[in-house]
Design a protein around this motif. Structure first.
Motif, PDB file in Angstrom:
ATOM      1  N   LYS A   1      -9.207  48.839 -24.599  1.00 38.11           N
ATOM      2  CA  LYS A   1      -8.937  49.792 -25.675  1.00 38.11           C
ATOM      3  C   LYS A   1      -7.443  49.949 -25.958  1.00 38.11           C
ATOM      4  CE  LYS A   1     -13.293  50.751 -26.227  1.00 38.11           C
ATOM      5  NZ  LYS A   1     -13.911  50.148 -25.041  1.00 38.11           N
ATOM      6  N   VAL A   2      -6.644  50.118 -24.898  1.00 37.72           N
ATOM      7  CA  VAL A   2      -5.204  50.294 -25.100  1.00 37.72           C
ATOM      8  C   VAL A   2      -4.559  49.040 -25.683  1.00 37.72           C
ATOM      9  CG1 VAL A   2      -3.010  50.723 -23.941  1.00 37.72           C
ATOM     10  CG2 VAL A   2      -5.015  52.091 -23.352  1.00 37.72           C
ATOM     11  N   PRO A   3      -4.825  47.828 -25.140  1.00 36.86           N
ATOM     12  CA  PRO A   3      -4.256  46.630 -25.784  1.00 36.86           C
ATOM     13  C   PRO A   3      -4.679  46.467 -27.232  1.00 36.86           C
ATOM     14  CG  PRO A   3      -5.050  46.097 -23.592  1.00 36.86           C
ATOM     15  CD  PRO A   3      -5.507  47.497 -23.863  1.00 36.86           C
ATOM     16  N   ALA A   4      -5.945  46.786 -27.550  1.00 41.56           N
ATOM     17  CA  ALA A   4      -6.417  46.671 -28.933  1.00 41.56           C
ATOM     18  C   ALA A   4      -5.664  47.628 -29.850  1.00 41.56           C
ATOM     19  CB  ALA A   4      -7.919  46.943 -29.003  1.00 41.56           C
TER      20      ALA A   4
ATOM     21  N   PHE B   1      -2.417  40.818 -21.068  1.00 39.11           N
ATOM     22  CA  PHE B   1      -1.202  41.625 -20.983  1.00 39.11           C
ATOM     23  C   PHE B   1       0.043  40.772 -21.163  1.00 39.11           C
ATOM     24  CE2 PHE B   1      -4.024  44.778 -19.190  1.00 39.11           C
ATOM     25  CZ  PHE B   1      -3.468  45.957 -19.629  1.00 39.11           C
ATOM     26  N   GLY B   2      -0.055  39.482 -20.832  1.00 36.25           N
ATOM     27  CA  GLY B   2       1.082  38.597 -21.070  1.00 36.25           C
ATOM     28  C   GLY B   2       1.411  38.482 -22.544  1.00 36.25           C
ATOM     29  N   GLY B   3       0.359  38.392 -23.379  1.00 33.32           N
ATOM     30  CA  GLY B   3       0.580  38.333 -24.824  1.00 33.32           C
ATOM     31  C   GLY B   3       1.235  39.588 -25.362  1.00 33.32           C
ATOM     32  N   LEU B   4       0.797  40.753 -24.847  1.00 34.57           N
ATOM     33  CA  LEU B   4       1.424  42.008 -25.267  1.00 34.57           C
ATOM     34  C   LEU B   4       2.855  42.109 -24.755  1.00 34.57           C
ATOM     35  CD1 LEU B   4      -1.487  44.544 -24.654  1.00 34.57           C
ATOM     36  CD2 LEU B   4      -0.557  43.863 -26.860  1.00 34.57           C
ATOM     37  N   ALA B   5       3.079  41.618 -23.541  1.00 34.15           N
ATOM     38  CA  ALA B   5       4.410  41.715 -22.949  1.00 34.15           C
ATOM     39  C   ALA B   5       5.432  40.927 -23.749  1.00 34.15           C
ATOM     40  CB  ALA B   5       4.376  41.217 -21.506  1.00 34.15           C
ATOM     41  N   VAL B   6       5.024  39.765 -24.256  1.00 33.37           N
ATOM     42  CA  VAL B   6       5.960  38.948 -25.032  1.00 33.37           C
ATOM     43  C   VAL B   6       6.492  39.723 -26.226  1.00 33.37           C
ATOM     44  CG1 VAL B   6       6.150  36.910 -26.507  1.00 33.37           C
ATOM     45  CG2 VAL B   6       4.995  36.741 -24.311  1.00 33.37           C
ATOM     46  N   VAL B   7       5.595  40.456 -26.889  1.00 33.90           N
ATOM     47  CA  VAL B   7       5.993  41.213 -28.084  1.00 33.90           C
ATOM     48  C   VAL B   7       6.933  42.351 -27.717  1.00 33.90           C
ATOM     49  CG1 VAL B   7       5.172  42.632 -29.993  1.00 33.90           C
ATOM     50  CG2 VAL B   7       3.868  40.612 -29.280  1.00 33.90           C
TER      51      VAL B   7
END
Length: 221
Positions: free
Chosen positions: A91-94, A161-167
């Motif tokens: 939910k949070v990543p979305a 989370f890696g994809g979110l971290a990059v941003v």
């Protein structure tokens, strides 16, 4: 006063509390119904002993998640996310990804709308996928248990989370240094803590806030 006269925020809290209490009743209804049907009551002492082993962990994580995620998700999104569950993994990543793509910030009215829509969509998609997975569980079991696919399943959460971290790291790389170094060192010293994501995410957030405060005072931000 009629519900139609309530403000959006008041109606959100009203219906949110109703659904939270409804979910709570449904959670307890199955064990109670099973006890009634089979006439098997475990007794207060065994239940208390079982709760003492797991309840403090869930209470702590639950409190930390409320303090950490509610400012990100907004009122309606928080109620919806906590009723449907799986906040950290889904939910949070979305919600954060949706707000990032729409160029809105958490804590704003626009951010709350986008967050709520993202969480609702995520919940619907998850329910549909689970239903399909249950229907196809037996035919797909040999494929899912294949050793070839095991590395992919083991890295689903890190890749998410890696994809979110990059941003976020690319936009605030100075702030990310302190929590990143802390987590790397921590996991190198105690790899078993990798299963305690619910507790460590807020810890990383606090470290990031503290580091950002220090950098701000020194004029680095």
């Amino acid at each position: 006063m009629k519900i139609q006269n309530y403000s959006y925020e008041d109606r959100t809290h009203l219906f949110g509390r109703i659904w939270i209490l409804t979910a709570l009743v449904l959670i307890f209804s199955f064990p109670i119904a099973a006890c009634i049907y089979y006439d098997a009551w475990p007794g207060f002492t065994p239940v208390l002993k079982g709760l003492l082993g797991v309840a403090p962990i869930f209470w702590t994580v639950g409190l930390i998640e409320v303090l950490t995620f509610v400012p990100m998700l907004g009122t309606a999104g928080s109620y919806l996310a906590f009723v449907t569950g799986n906040l950290t993994n889904l939910k949070v990543p979305a919600a954060l990804t949706a707000m990032e793509n729409m160029n809105v910030k958490p804590g704003t009215e626009e951010g709350e709308v986008v967050s709520t829509i993202a969480i609702a969509t995520s919940s619907i998609v998850t329910t549909v996928i689970i239903a399909i997975g249950v229907a196809l569980l037996v035919p797909l079991t040999p494929i899912l248990n294949s050793p070839v696919l095991k590395p992919a399943f083991d890295n689903i959460l890190p890749s998410l989370f890696g994809g979110l971290a990059v941003v976020y790291v690319s936009k605030n790389w100075k702030i990310s240094i302190a929590p990143l170094v802390f987590m790397v060192v921590l996991f190198l010293i105690a790899p078993s803590l990798s299963s305690s994501v619910g507790v460590l995410v807020p810890v990383g957030a606090l470290i990031a806030i503290g580091g950002a405060r220090i950098l701000y005072k020194k004029g680095k931000l």
